[in-house]
Design an enzyme around this catalytic site. Structure first.
Site, PDB file in Angstrom:
ATOM      1  N   GLN A  43      -5.254  -1.590   9.589  1.00 56.38           N
ATOM      2  CA  GLN A  43      -5.155  -2.941   9.036  1.00 56.38           C
ATOM      3  C   GLN A  43      -5.770  -3.960  10.000  1.00 56.38           C
ATOM      4  O   GLN A  43      -5.428  -3.989  11.178  1.00 56.38           O
ATOM      5  CB  GLN A  43      -3.665  -3.260   8.790  1.00 56.38           C
ATOM      6  CG  GLN A  43      -3.402  -4.566   8.108  1.00 56.38           C
ATOM      7  CD  GLN A  43      -3.879  -4.584   6.652  1.00 56.38           C
ATOM      8  OE1 GLN A  43      -3.698  -3.628   5.913  1.00 56.38           O
ATOM      9  NE2 GLN A  43      -4.515  -5.673   6.259  1.00 56.38           N
ATOM     10  N   LYS A  51       0.843  -1.207   0.000  1.00 53.56           N
ATOM     11  CA  LYS A  51       0.000   0.000   0.000  1.00 53.56           C
ATOM     12  C   LYS A  51       0.872   1.249   0.000  1.00 53.56           C
ATOM     13  O   LYS A  51       0.612   2.205  -0.730  1.00 53.56           O
ATOM     14  CB  LYS A  51      -0.894   0.022   1.245  1.00 53.56           C
ATOM     15  CG  LYS A  51      -2.091  -0.904   1.139  1.00 53.56           C
ATOM     16  CD  LYS A  51      -2.796  -1.045   2.480  1.00 53.56           C
ATOM     17  CE  LYS A  51      -3.944  -2.027   2.366  1.00 53.56           C
ATOM     18  NZ  LYS A  51      -4.515  -2.452   3.619  1.00 53.56           N
ATOM     19  N   ASP A  63     -11.772   2.482   4.002  1.00 55.96           N
ATOM     20  CA  ASP A  63     -12.144   1.064   3.935  1.00 55.96           C
ATOM     21  C   ASP A  63     -13.664   0.899   3.839  1.00 55.96           C
ATOM     22  O   ASP A  63     -14.155  -0.179   3.520  1.00 55.96           O
ATOM     23  CB  ASP A  63     -11.654   0.341   5.203  1.00 55.96           C
ATOM     24  CG  ASP A  63     -10.496  -0.607   4.902  1.00 55.96           C
ATOM     25  OD1 ASP A  63     -10.289  -0.931   3.719  1.00 55.96           O
ATOM     26  OD2 ASP A  63      -9.820  -1.025   5.860  1.00 55.96           O
TER      27      ASP A  63
END
Ligand code: NDP
Length: 297
Positions: free
Chosen positions: A98, A54, A121
């Site tokens: 995460q 990422k 997200d």
């Protein structure tokens, strides 16, 4: 019939190049640099690889990346404090924590602490609700990637029968909402579904996200169906090696489907590309600017 292979690597590269173009415009026209903060708690090797990837792709797109690596034993309160600081930081437009988090942390509480406007997200309940009620939302990256691939291949999906296999909050449920928004007739199937083969056999579009290696044989599919295989399953390969397979038995499905995503190289590469797209979208929304074309649902 031999199915068209939907190449996720190539399509993800197209999305990344659209992102980079938009990032350039934001910088040149508005003096803005979209910023993505990624928070990793602990040392899970798979998560470390994902976070590094990422970071690299964020930089390649011309965006600013902020990486926060916290020890596994970090108290939950410290993570919440960090999220509050990132919420207030004008350089940060997207925040991603995460998952999975260590056992002593409450993932729902942590996600709830992220500003919904920076929730790239799309897991915050406000974004889940916005998506479900047809309002502008941050959309979870994997389903967003799937719907982009479907739109690219099929164009108008109105009236098509779509089956989503799997009802998780991160893939199945948002996928069903997105297909509903495309005017599909949507069936959400799961482990208690009766006659799964019959349900899947009616699908013009199948999105498989069960996490069960090759559970769907080709002869379950409707001839000509478009198959998006989200599953990523590691199985024994040649010798002592392992390899990745999807939830669909690719070798038999390719003879029946009209189009199919391979595993690997299908949906997987789209997820990070959509994370970058969501960060640009968040930056535009936060600054009251027109949304980028081809990057939003
Ligand atoms: P979950 O385990 O959270 O959900 C799996 C879903 O599949 C559940 O709803 C479950 O039903 C259903 N299911 C499991 N087994 C069966 C079965 N035999 N018959 C019918 N339904 C079944 O998984 P995720 O949604 O997180 O992920 C799904 C897959 O997608 C995994 O392989 C994962 O690795 C992959 N993935 C890939 C991503 C990418 O970037 N390409 C991103 C995210 C996930 P029930 O609810 O009844 O238990």
């Amino acid at each position: 019939m031999t199915a068209k292979i939907l190449d996720g690597r190539a399509f993800a590269a197209t999305i990344r190049s659209r992102v980079a173009d938009h990032v350039r415009r934001l910088r040149d026209d508005h003096g803005l640099v979209p910023g993505l903060a990624v928070v990793l708690v602990g040392e899970d090797p798979a998560s470390q690889v994902y976070v590094r990837s990422k970071g690299r792709q964020t930089a390649e797109a011309g965006m600013q990346g902020f990486e926060h690596l916290l020890a596994a034993e970090t108290p939950e309160g410290e993570l919440l404090d960090l999220i509050r600081r990132l919420n207030d930081d004008p350089r940060v437009h997207g925040i991603l924590v995460q998952l999975p988090l260590p056992d002593h942390m409450d993932a729902a509480k942590v996600i709830d602490a992220i500003s919904p406007d920076k929730d790239v997200d799309g897991f915050h309940v406000l974004n889940v609700g916005r998506l479900g009620t047809g309002q502008a939302a941050m959309v979870p990256c994997t389903p967003l990637g799937c719907v982009m691939m479907l739109r690219d291949h099929l164009g108008d999906m109105s009236g098509l029968d779509a089956v989503v296999l799997g009802r998780s909050n991160i893939v199945g449920k948002p996928m069903a909402q997105l297909l509903l928004a495309e005017n599909c007739t949507v069936t959400l199937a799961h482990s208690r579904t009766v006659d799964l083969a019959g349900v899947i056999g009616r699908a013009d579009i199948l999105v498989a996200a069960a996490g069960r290696p090759r559970m769907i044989p080709g002869d379950w599919l409707k001839p000509g169906a478009t198959v998006i295989d989200v599953g990523i399953n590691r199985v024994p390969g040649a010798g002592d090696k392992t390899r990745l397979v999807g939830d669909v038995d690719f070798d038999s499905a390719v003879a029946v489907a009209g189009a199919i995503t391979p595993v690997p190289g299908g949906v997987g590469p789209m997820t990070i590309a959509c994370l970058l797209a969501n960060t640009v979208t968040a930056c535009c929304r936060i600054n009251g600017l027109r949304l980028p074309e081809g990057l939003t649902p």
